[in-house]
Write a protein that holds these residues in place. Structure first.
Motif, PDB file in Angstrom:
ATOM      1  N   LEU A 249      36.741  50.761  41.011  1.00 59.80           N
ATOM      2  CA  LEU A 249      36.800  49.316  40.825  1.00 59.80           C
ATOM      3  C   LEU A 249      38.184  48.987  40.291  1.00 59.80           C
ATOM      4  O   LEU A 249      38.481  49.193  39.116  1.00 59.80           O
ATOM      5  CB  LEU A 249      35.711  48.853  39.852  1.00 59.80           C
ATOM      6  CG  LEU A 249      34.269  49.171  40.301  1.00 59.80           C
ATOM      7  CD1 LEU A 249      33.776  50.464  39.665  1.00 59.80           C
ATOM      8  CD2 LEU A 249      33.327  48.038  39.948  1.00 59.80           C
ATOM      9  N   ALA A 250      39.049  48.496  41.187  1.00 59.23           N
ATOM     10  CA  ALA A 250      40.474  48.389  40.887  1.00 59.23           C
ATOM     11  C   ALA A 250      40.826  47.045  40.263  1.00 59.23           C
ATOM     12  O   ALA A 250      40.256  46.005  40.601  1.00 59.23           O
ATOM     13  CB  ALA A 250      41.293  48.608  42.150  1.00 59.23           C
ATOM     14  N   PHE A 251      41.794  47.077  39.355  1.00 58.24           N
ATOM     15  CA  PHE A 251      42.307  45.881  38.702  1.00 58.24           C
ATOM     16  C   PHE A 251      43.420  45.296  39.570  1.00 58.24           C
ATOM     17  O   PHE A 251      44.250  46.012  40.101  1.00 58.24           O
ATOM     18  CB  PHE A 251      42.858  46.235  37.315  1.00 58.24           C
ATOM     19  CG  PHE A 251      43.332  45.048  36.520  1.00 58.24           C
ATOM     20  CD1 PHE A 251      42.446  44.100  36.073  1.00 58.24           C
ATOM     21  CD2 PHE A 251      44.672  44.896  36.215  1.00 58.24           C
ATOM     22  CE1 PHE A 251      42.874  43.016  35.322  1.00 58.24           C
ATOM     23  CE2 PHE A 251      45.116  43.820  35.465  1.00 58.24           C
ATOM     24  CZ  PHE A 251      44.213  42.875  35.025  1.00 58.24           C
ATOM     25  N   GLY A 252      43.420  43.981  39.738  1.00 58.89           N
ATOM     26  CA  GLY A 252      44.461  43.336  40.524  1.00 58.89           C
ATOM     27  C   GLY A 252      44.151  43.261  41.997  1.00 58.89           C
ATOM     28  O   GLY A 252      45.025  42.954  42.810  1.00 58.89           O
ATOM     29  N   HIS A 253      42.892  43.527  42.387  1.00 61.90           N
ATOM     30  CA  HIS A 253      42.469  43.413  43.784  1.00 61.90           C
ATOM     31  C   HIS A 253      41.322  42.418  43.867  1.00 61.90           C
ATOM     32  O   HIS A 253      40.662  42.105  42.886  1.00 61.90           O
ATOM     33  CB  HIS A 253      42.006  44.767  44.332  1.00 61.90           C
ATOM     34  CG  HIS A 253      43.120  45.731  44.572  1.00 61.90           C
ATOM     35  ND1 HIS A 253      43.883  45.733  45.707  1.00 61.90           N
ATOM     36  CD2 HIS A 253      43.597  46.744  43.803  1.00 61.90           C
ATOM     37  CE1 HIS A 253      44.786  46.690  45.647  1.00 61.90           C
ATOM     38  NE2 HIS A 253      44.631  47.332  44.498  1.00 61.90           N
ATOM     39  N   GLY A 254      41.042  41.955  45.084  1.00 64.56           N
ATOM     40  CA  GLY A 254      39.846  41.159  45.310  1.00 64.56           C
ATOM     41  C   GLY A 254      40.003  39.675  45.066  1.00 64.56           C
ATOM     42  O   GLY A 254      39.635  39.196  43.990  1.00 64.56           O
ATOM     43  N   ASP A 255      40.547  38.934  46.041  1.00 60.26           N
ATOM     44  CA  ASP A 255      40.646  37.471  45.967  1.00 60.26           C
ATOM     45  C   ASP A 255      41.271  37.021  44.649  1.00 60.26           C
ATOM     46  O   ASP A 255      40.644  36.327  43.834  1.00 60.26           O
ATOM     47  CB  ASP A 255      39.258  36.844  46.135  1.00 60.26           C
ATOM     48  CG  ASP A 255      38.686  37.116  47.516  1.00 60.26           C
ATOM     49  OD1 ASP A 255      39.456  37.138  48.485  1.00 60.26           O
ATOM     50  OD2 ASP A 255      37.462  37.308  47.618  1.00 60.26           O
ATOM     51  N   VAL A 256      42.504  37.423  44.440  1.00 61.43           N
ATOM     52  CA  VAL A 256      43.171  37.171  43.162  1.00 61.43           C
ATOM     53  C   VAL A 256      43.335  35.685  42.886  1.00 61.43           C
ATOM     54  O   VAL A 256      43.099  35.214  41.763  1.00 61.43           O
ATOM     55  CB  VAL A 256      44.543  37.884  43.135  1.00 61.43           C
ATOM     56  CG1 VAL A 256      45.354  37.449  41.922  1.00 61.43           C
ATOM     57  CG2 VAL A 256      44.336  39.387  43.128  1.00 61.43           C
ATOM     58  N   LEU A 257      43.755  34.900  43.890  1.00 62.85           N
ATOM     59  CA  LEU A 257      44.046  33.485  43.657  1.00 62.85           C
ATOM     60  C   LEU A 257      42.839  32.705  43.143  1.00 62.85           C
ATOM     61  O   LEU A 257      42.947  32.013  42.121  1.00 62.85           O
ATOM     62  CB  LEU A 257      44.599  32.852  44.938  1.00 62.85           C
ATOM     63  CG  LEU A 257      45.030  31.379  44.823  1.00 62.85           C
ATOM     64  CD1 LEU A 257      46.084  31.224  43.735  1.00 62.85           C
ATOM     65  CD2 LEU A 257      45.546  30.871  46.163  1.00 62.85           C
ATOM     66  N   PRO A 258      41.654  32.763  43.788  1.00 58.29           N
ATOM     67  CA  PRO A 258      40.512  32.037  43.221  1.00 58.29           C
ATOM     68  C   PRO A 258      40.089  32.562  41.857  1.00 58.29           C
ATOM     69  O   PRO A 258      39.629  31.784  41.006  1.00 58.29           O
ATOM     70  CB  PRO A 258      39.404  32.225  44.268  1.00 58.29           C
ATOM     71  CG  PRO A 258      39.840  33.356  45.109  1.00 58.29           C
ATOM     72  CD  PRO A 258      41.326  33.359  45.093  1.00 58.29           C
ATOM     73  N   ARG A 259      40.242  33.858  41.618  1.00 62.01           N
ATOM     74  CA  ARG A 259      39.909  34.392  40.295  1.00 62.01           C
ATOM     75  C   ARG A 259      40.818  33.796  39.227  1.00 62.01           C
ATOM     76  O   ARG A 259      40.354  33.416  38.133  1.00 62.01           O
ATOM     77  CB  ARG A 259      40.032  35.918  40.297  1.00 62.01           C
ATOM     78  CG  ARG A 259      38.936  36.643  41.056  1.00 62.01           C
ATOM     79  CD  ARG A 259      39.288  38.106  41.252  1.00 62.01           C
ATOM     80  NE  ARG A 259      39.630  38.756  39.998  1.00 62.01           N
ATOM     81  CZ  ARG A 259      40.307  39.901  39.933  1.00 62.01           C
ATOM     82  NH1 ARG A 259      40.729  40.501  41.032  1.00 62.01           N
ATOM     83  NH2 ARG A 259      40.578  40.433  38.753  1.00 62.01           N
ATOM     84  N   VAL A 260      42.101  33.696  39.536  1.00 60.23           N
ATOM     85  CA  VAL A 260      43.044  33.113  38.578  1.00 60.23           C
ATOM     86  C   VAL A 260      42.738  31.643  38.355  1.00 60.23           C
ATOM     87  O   VAL A 260      42.782  31.139  37.221  1.00 60.23           O
ATOM     88  CB  VAL A 260      44.491  33.305  39.079  1.00 60.23           C
ATOM     89  CG1 VAL A 260      45.468  32.489  38.241  1.00 60.23           C
ATOM     90  CG2 VAL A 260      44.862  34.787  39.033  1.00 60.23           C
ATOM     91  N   ASN A 261      42.401  30.930  39.429  1.00 56.15           N
ATOM     92  CA  ASN A 261      42.066  29.504  39.288  1.00 56.15           C
ATOM     93  C   ASN A 261      40.853  29.308  38.389  1.00 56.15           C
ATOM     94  O   ASN A 261      40.798  28.362  37.595  1.00 56.15           O
ATOM     95  CB  ASN A 261      41.810  28.893  40.666  1.00 56.15           C
ATOM     96  CG  ASN A 261      43.079  28.732  41.479  1.00 56.15           C
ATOM     97  OD1 ASN A 261      44.181  28.650  40.915  1.00 56.15           O
ATOM     98  ND2 ASN A 261      42.952  28.694  42.793  1.00 56.15           N
ATOM     99  N   HIS A 262      39.867  30.191  38.507  1.00 52.87           N
ATOM    100  CA  HIS A 262      38.684  30.088  37.642  1.00 52.87           C
ATOM    101  C   HIS A 262      39.066  30.340  36.183  1.00 52.87           C
ATOM    102  O   HIS A 262      38.533  29.677  35.273  1.00 52.87           O
ATOM    103  CB  HIS A 262      37.620  31.083  38.084  1.00 52.87           C
ATOM    104  CG  HIS A 262      36.771  30.604  39.218  1.00 52.87           C
ATOM    105  ND1 HIS A 262      35.855  29.581  39.087  1.00 52.87           N
ATOM    106  CD2 HIS A 262      36.700  31.001  40.514  1.00 52.87           C
ATOM    107  CE1 HIS A 262      35.247  29.372  40.239  1.00 52.87           C
ATOM    108  NE2 HIS A 262      35.743  30.215  41.123  1.00 52.87           N
ATOM    109  N   LEU A 263      39.954  31.292  35.940  1.00 52.38           N
ATOM    110  CA  LEU A 263      40.355  31.576  34.564  1.00 52.38           C
ATOM    111  C   LEU A 263      41.158  30.428  33.958  1.00 52.38           C
ATOM    112  O   LEU A 263      41.062  30.163  32.755  1.00 52.38           O
ATOM    113  CB  LEU A 263      41.164  32.874  34.515  1.00 52.38           C
ATOM    114  CG  LEU A 263      40.361  34.168  34.622  1.00 52.38           C
ATOM    115  CD1 LEU A 263      41.297  35.364  34.741  1.00 52.38           C
ATOM    116  CD2 LEU A 263      39.427  34.339  33.420  1.00 52.38           C
ATOM    117  N   LEU A 264      41.956  29.768  34.776  1.00 53.90           N
ATOM    118  CA  LEU A 264      42.751  28.652  34.263  1.00 53.90           C
ATOM    119  C   LEU A 264      41.910  27.398  34.066  1.00 53.90           C
ATOM    120  O   LEU A 264      42.340  26.470  33.382  1.00 53.90           O
ATOM    121  CB  LEU A 264      43.912  28.354  35.223  1.00 53.90           C
ATOM    122  CG  LEU A 264      44.966  29.458  35.336  1.00 53.90           C
ATOM    123  CD1 LEU A 264      46.031  29.071  36.351  1.00 53.90           C
ATOM    124  CD2 LEU A 264      45.597  29.758  33.981  1.00 53.90           C
ATOM    125  N   ALA A 265      40.739  27.352  34.672  1.00 54.07           N
ATOM    126  CA  ALA A 265      39.825  26.235  34.471  1.00 54.07           C
ATOM    127  C   ALA A 265      38.900  26.531  33.291  1.00 54.07           C
ATOM    128  O   ALA A 265      39.038  27.549  32.607  1.00 54.07           O
ATOM    129  CB  ALA A 265      39.017  25.995  35.746  1.00 54.07           C
TER     130      ALA A 265
END
Length: 336
Positions: A249-265
């Protein structure tokens, strides 16, 4: 056999289309659990529906009927399922069985290799393994079969991140191990093999488990923006490099942009209606399976408990199953 036997396929098709939306709308931990349960229920229900349909064809085969207490001819006369549909169900069941066995074997081998690697890796406190490698990588490797997992980080990744960002990375990977995300992903992959209508399930569960680990890491660090920045920097550092394996289970993989958007919200909120829709899907599949099982048992019981297929008609002529079926609408007393 009533038309309800086809309900699991309808529910699976609708769920397959809605899975990505459910994964985005629900809180990640809730989405992971509900999607996996709903997917597994649909997969098992659809396979059982195929079994019930195939049984209506196998019950008409004289060789199969000879091992039971029913008449193949009478079973054919009573069977409401079109023969092509039952034959197709038998073929699909065989294909799905081969695909599922192959998929499950691959997953088990991957977990076994991961478990072996964990046993032989010398880890620091907290199960951390630092590899001297300039290529940035960070991933969690489950121990398998109850063993402790490992978090593997290369020196290249450590140099790419700041101190707080390293905390996010380690918290993220430990969340994967603590919440057994590899189990959810494995069940999702096997469910999709059992029912190809759920092909979107593995990717959706991969995304929700990454978001789940993101939220746990952000809560541990106490700063959602730092967590988002760590994910972006890790993704830029690793680029499109191949992952460590099926079980990693790798860090920095897997639909990064929506994950970042969720964290910023704002943190995800509860959506009871969306969760209720998944629960209804599970209930519909369970009800359909139970009703279809009852119909199949009744069909075999009726073929067993009915009178013998040979009847005397008009002074000595013996009527077979086809004639009995044709004479069902005749006046009383015509068939004795």
């Amino acid at each position: 056999m009533r038309i309800i036997v086809y309900l699991p396929f309808v529910v699976s098709a609708l769920l397959g289309l809605a899975i990505p939306r459910f994964g985005r709308r629900l809180a990640p931990a809730t989405a992971t659990r509900l999607l996996v349960v709903a997917g597994a229920a649909c997969a098992v229900s659809s396979v059982l529906a195929l079994v019930f349909l195939a049984c209506t064809y196998l019950g008409q085969v004289p060789l199969v009927a000879s091992f039971g207490d029913w008449s193949a001819g009478l079973f054919e006369a009573l069977d409401p399922v079109p023969r092509p549909a039952a034959q197709l169900a038998l073929v699909v069941l065989a294909v799905v069985g081969v695909l599922t066995i192959r998929t499950a074997a691959r997953q088990c081998l991957a977990l076994r290799r991961a478990s072996r690697a964990c046993r032989h890796a010398s880890a620091a406190s907290g199960g951390l393994v630092v590899v001297d490698d300039p290529v940035p990588h960070a991933y969690a490797v489950p121990g398998g079969f109850g063993g402790p997992g490992r978090v593997v980080v290369t020196t290249g990744m450590l140099r790419a991140l700041g101190a707080e960002e390293r905390r996010v990375m380690l918290a993220h990977e430990h969340a994967h191990l603590r919440h057994h995300h590899h189990v959810y992903r494995t069940v999702a992959v096997v469910a999709a093999a059992l029912n190809p209508l759920l092909a979107s399930l593995p990717r959706a569960v991969e995304y929700t488990t990454e978001r789940w680990a993101d939220e746990r890491a952000a809560a541990e660090v106490g700063d959602r923006r730092t967590a988002a920045r760590a994910i972006v920097k890790a993704a830029l550092a690793t680029g499109d490099r191949r992952r460590a394996g099926l079980a990693a289970l790798a860090f920095g993989h897997g639909d990064v942009l929506p994950r970042v958007n969720h964290l910023l919200a704002a943190p995800p909120r509860r959506r009871p209606l969306t969760a209720a829709a998944l629960i209804v899907a599970v209930a519909a599949c369970l009800v359909a399976t139970n009703e279809s099982r009852t119909d199949t048992e009744s069909l075999f019981e009726e073929a067993e408990s009915s009178p013998p297929v040979v009847h005397v008609v008009d002074g000595g002529h013996h009527a077979g199953a086809a004639e009995v079926s044709a004479l069902r609408g005749a006046p009383p007393g015509f068939v004795r």
